[in-house]
Design a protein around this motif. Structure first.
Motif, PDB file in Angstrom:
ATOM      1  N   ALA A   1      18.354  -4.852 -43.292  1.00  0.00           N
ATOM      2  CA  ALA A   1      19.282  -3.841 -43.939  1.00  0.00           C
ATOM      3  C   ALA A   1      20.929  -4.308 -43.647  1.00  0.00           C
ATOM      4  O   ALA A   1      21.133  -4.137 -42.385  1.00  0.00           O
ATOM      5  N   GLU A   2      21.654  -4.607 -44.895  1.00  0.00           N
ATOM      6  CA  GLU A   2      23.058  -4.673 -44.489  1.00  0.00           C
ATOM      7  C   GLU A   2      23.332  -5.925 -43.495  1.00  0.00           C
ATOM      8  O   GLU A   2      24.266  -5.565 -42.341  1.00  0.00           O
ATOM      9  N   GLY A   3      22.615  -6.773 -43.034  1.00  0.00           N
ATOM     10  CA  GLY A   3      23.015  -8.013 -42.221  1.00  0.00           C
ATOM     11  C   GLY A   3      22.340  -7.791 -40.874  1.00  0.00           C
ATOM     12  O   GLY A   3      22.747  -8.290 -39.955  1.00  0.00           O
ATOM     13  N   GLY A   4      21.578  -6.629 -40.713  1.00  0.00           N
ATOM     14  CA  GLY A   4      21.104  -6.280 -39.329  1.00  0.00           C
ATOM     15  C   GLY A   4      19.700  -5.494 -39.506  1.00  0.00           C
ATOM     16  O   GLY A   4      19.073  -6.024 -40.611  1.00  0.00           O
ATOM     17  N   LEU A   5      19.303  -4.923 -38.750  1.00  0.00           N
ATOM     18  CA  LEU A   5      17.818  -4.383 -38.557  1.00  0.00           C
ATOM     19  C   LEU A   5      18.179  -2.708 -38.651  1.00  0.00           C
ATOM     20  O   LEU A   5      18.930  -2.037 -37.711  1.00  0.00           O
ATOM     21  N   ARG A   6      17.132  -1.966 -39.380  1.00  0.00           N
ATOM     22  CA  ARG A   6      17.234  -0.609 -39.363  1.00  0.00           C
ATOM     23  C   ARG A   6      15.941  -0.157 -38.966  1.00  0.00           C
ATOM     24  O   ARG A   6      14.699  -0.457 -39.214  1.00  0.00           O
ATOM     25  N   MET A   7      15.722   1.045 -38.144  1.00  0.00           N
ATOM     26  CA  MET A   7      14.780   1.681 -37.685  1.00  0.00           C
ATOM     27  C   MET A   7      14.783   3.039 -37.605  1.00  0.00           C
ATOM     28  O   MET A   7      15.987   3.396 -37.320  1.00  0.00           O
TER      29      MET A   7
ATOM     30  N   SER B   1      12.142  21.587 -30.843  1.00  0.00           N
ATOM     31  CA  SER B   1      11.737  20.440 -30.063  1.00  0.00           C
ATOM     32  C   SER B   1      11.588  19.187 -30.872  1.00  0.00           C
ATOM     33  O   SER B   1      11.281  19.137 -32.217  1.00  0.00           O
ATOM     34  N   GLY B   2      11.600  17.852 -30.058  1.00  0.00           N
ATOM     35  CA  GLY B   2      11.670  16.775 -30.716  1.00  0.00           C
ATOM     36  C   GLY B   2      12.863  16.360 -31.389  1.00  0.00           C
ATOM     37  O   GLY B   2      13.447  17.055 -32.030  1.00  0.00           O
ATOM     38  N   ASP B   3      13.030  14.886 -31.067  1.00  0.00           N
ATOM     39  CA  ASP B   3      14.645  14.566 -31.545  1.00  0.00           C
ATOM     40  C   ASP B   3      14.145  13.183 -32.387  1.00  0.00           C
ATOM     41  O   ASP B   3      13.359  12.494 -32.140  1.00  0.00           O
ATOM     42  N   GLY B   4      15.333  12.762 -33.224  1.00  0.00           N
ATOM     43  CA  GLY B   4      15.011  12.017 -34.235  1.00  0.00           C
ATOM     44  C   GLY B   4      16.372  10.816 -33.700  1.00  0.00           C
ATOM     45  O   GLY B   4      17.137  11.334 -33.644  1.00  0.00           O
ATOM     46  N   ILE B   5      16.161   9.536 -34.036  1.00  0.00           N
ATOM     47  CA  ILE B   5      17.288   8.696 -34.131  1.00  0.00           C
ATOM     48  C   ILE B   5      17.144   7.645 -35.099  1.00  0.00           C
ATOM     49  O   ILE B   5      16.309   7.162 -35.308  1.00  0.00           O
ATOM     50  N   ALA B   6      18.150   7.609 -35.919  1.00  0.00           N
ATOM     51  CA  ALA B   6      18.414   6.735 -37.127  1.00  0.00           C
ATOM     52  C   ALA B   6      19.158   5.376 -36.544  1.00  0.00           C
ATOM     53  O   ALA B   6      20.316   5.564 -35.942  1.00  0.00           O
ATOM     54  N   LEU B   7      18.503   4.287 -36.237  1.00  0.00           N
ATOM     55  CA  LEU B   7      19.193   3.177 -35.720  1.00  0.00           C
ATOM     56  C   LEU B   7      19.387   2.107 -36.458  1.00  0.00           C
ATOM     57  O   LEU B   7      18.424   1.458 -37.286  1.00  0.00           O
ATOM     58  N   TRP B   8      20.517   1.346 -36.406  1.00  0.00           N
ATOM     59  CA  TRP B   8      20.875   0.109 -36.964  1.00  0.00           C
ATOM     60  C   TRP B   8      21.406  -0.906 -36.131  1.00  0.00           C
ATOM     61  O   TRP B   8      22.374  -0.200 -35.268  1.00  0.00           O
ATOM     62  N   LEU B   9      21.192  -1.981 -36.173  1.00  0.00           N
ATOM     63  CA  LEU B   9      21.838  -2.910 -35.022  1.00  0.00           C
ATOM     64  C   LEU B   9      21.884  -4.321 -35.867  1.00  0.00           C
ATOM     65  O   LEU B   9      21.144  -4.577 -36.459  1.00  0.00           O
ATOM     66  N   GLU B  10      22.966  -5.116 -35.134  1.00  0.00           N
ATOM     67  CA  GLU B  10      22.937  -6.379 -35.355  1.00  0.00           C
ATOM     68  C   GLU B  10      23.051  -7.121 -34.139  1.00  0.00           C
ATOM     69  O   GLU B  10      23.583  -7.037 -33.201  1.00  0.00           O
ATOM     70  N   THR B  11      22.157  -8.136 -34.215  1.00  0.00           N
ATOM     71  CA  THR B  11      21.809  -9.120 -32.980  1.00  0.00           C
ATOM     72  C   THR B  11      23.004 -10.035 -33.149  1.00  0.00           C
ATOM     73  O   THR B  11      23.493 -10.709 -33.954  1.00  0.00           O
ATOM     74  N   GLU B  12      23.213 -10.851 -31.786  1.00  0.00           N
ATOM     75  CA  GLU B  12      23.794 -12.070 -31.703  1.00  0.00           C
ATOM     76  C   GLU B  12      23.498 -13.324 -32.404  1.00  0.00           C
ATOM     77  O   GLU B  12      24.061 -14.055 -32.740  1.00  0.00           O
ATOM     78  N   GLN B  13      21.987 -13.271 -32.036  1.00  0.00           N
ATOM     79  CA  GLN B  13      21.532 -14.231 -32.435  1.00  0.00           C
ATOM     80  C   GLN B  13      20.560 -13.998 -33.590  1.00  0.00           C
ATOM     81  O   GLN B  13      19.926 -12.826 -33.654  1.00  0.00           O
ATOM     82  N   ALA B  14      19.934 -14.602 -34.747  1.00  0.00           N
ATOM     83  CA  ALA B  14      19.265 -14.191 -35.700  1.00  0.00           C
ATOM     84  C   ALA B  14      17.928 -13.841 -35.097  1.00  0.00           C
ATOM     85  O   ALA B  14      17.118 -14.222 -34.161  1.00  0.00           O
TER      86      ALA B  14
END
Length: 322
Positions: free
Chosen positions: A288-294, A232-245
């Motif tokens: 990270a790498e021009g975006g956000l990581r969490m 049980s229990g799930d994990g998500i490695a998330l990286w995203l780049e937004t349109e605005q800073a």
């Protein structure tokens, strides 16, 4: 039918992992139930389920839904879709948590955390997203509103609970077999990891489509689903780049105010930490790498079930006039 404010409720798929979680949440929240009927397939004939202090016999044949006030659909999609039709004909509200109605444009797809105060749901059918979709939506929505989403990359580490009770039982049996030095089949998951999705398969398509509906438009999402040998229990490695800073500090501030999200700065939450949690546990946000990581940890089954019960609490349960 409702008597003295107490409801007659059926849970389809009550012997499964998701149905069992719904029963637990209904008990914890003291949902006003006068009579609960657990429904499952013929394979569960003779079984019982726990509900509060009671052991209820599982029903495998429901001739009619007449007289019920609410149905939770937690069985596999095909069975849930059939039951949804029965519910419509009997004019009984249904909360679909099976995924059967996720792609139906005429069925409301709702997140309880986003309901307005005192908002009531009066549609006969309402769908709730799966746990991973719900977790991603709760995290991405405040960021999308603030800065738009240009690109999102998510790697989802899914426990065997996403396969229901059968997945949990299989992992248990495989683990015992390995310690007994037995040979496992090639598709076994014990002490192993494997892609849960290959290419543009149905599960990934549904995930993207569900998030698109929840966030108000197509989502630029690349998703990889990995099945891991945990119960049980799930994990998500998330990286995203937004349109605005959008800086990491700004993202942390937004997530700190987001409903259904709990940020942890004292430690990085693990999937074990998330078991039994009603919220998404979010680790520190990094640039990270021009975006956000969490990193996100979530009990997907628990959150999907809780969302369904909260949606039911927002329904007036008034039968429509013929």
């Amino acid at each position: 039918m409702s008597v003295n404010g107490l409801l007659e409720v059926a849970v389809l798929g009550a012997t499964g992992a998701l149905g069992g979680e719904v029963l637990s949440v209904l008990t914890e929240r003291s949902f006003p139930i006068g009579r609960l009927v657990p429904v499952a397939t013929e394979r569960s004939l003779g079984d019982t389920v726990s509900f509060g202090d009671d052991e209820l016999a599982v029903v495998t044949d429901v001739a009619s839904l007449e007289g019920f006030d609410l149905v939770f659909l937690c069985a596999p999609p095909e069975a849930s879709l059939t039951f949804a039709g029965h519910a419509l004909r009997a004019r009984v509200p249904a909360i679909d948590l099976s995924g059967a109605l996720l792609e139906q444009p005429d069925v409301d797809l709702r997140v309880a955390e986003w309901l307005e105060v005192d908002e009531e749901l009066d549609k006969p059918l309402v769908a709730g997203p799966g746990g991973l979709e719900l977790a991603l939506a709760l995290v991405l929505q405040p960021l999308a509103r603030a800065a738009g989403l240009h690109r999102v990359v998510a790697t989802c580490f899914e426990s065997v609970s996403v396969e229901g009770r059968g997945g949990v039982d299989s992992l248990s049996e495989q683990t015992v077999a390995l310690f007994s030095q037995q040979t496992l089949t090639a598709d076994s998951i014990a002490f192993d990891c494997r892609p849960a999705a290959r290419g543009d398969d149905d599960a990934s398509v549904v995930l993207r489509g569900t998030l698109g509906r929840l966030l108000g438009g197509p989502l630029p999402l690349v998703v990889t689903r990995v099945r891991v040998p945990t119960f049980s229990g799930d994990g998500i490695a998330l990286w995203l780049e937004t349109e605005q800073a959008l800086s990491a500090d700004e993202a942390r501030a937004l997530l700190g105010k987001a409903s259904g999200v709990e940020q942890r700065f004292d430690f990085i939450p693990t999937t074990r930490n998330a078991i039994g949690s009603d919220v998404v546990l979010a680790g520190p946000v990094e640039e990270a790498e021009g975006g956000l990581r969490m990193w996100l940890a979530v009990d997907g089954l628990r959150m999907a079930a809780l969302n369904g019960v909260l949606l039911a609490e927002a329904h007036p349960f008034q039968r429509r006039a013929p």
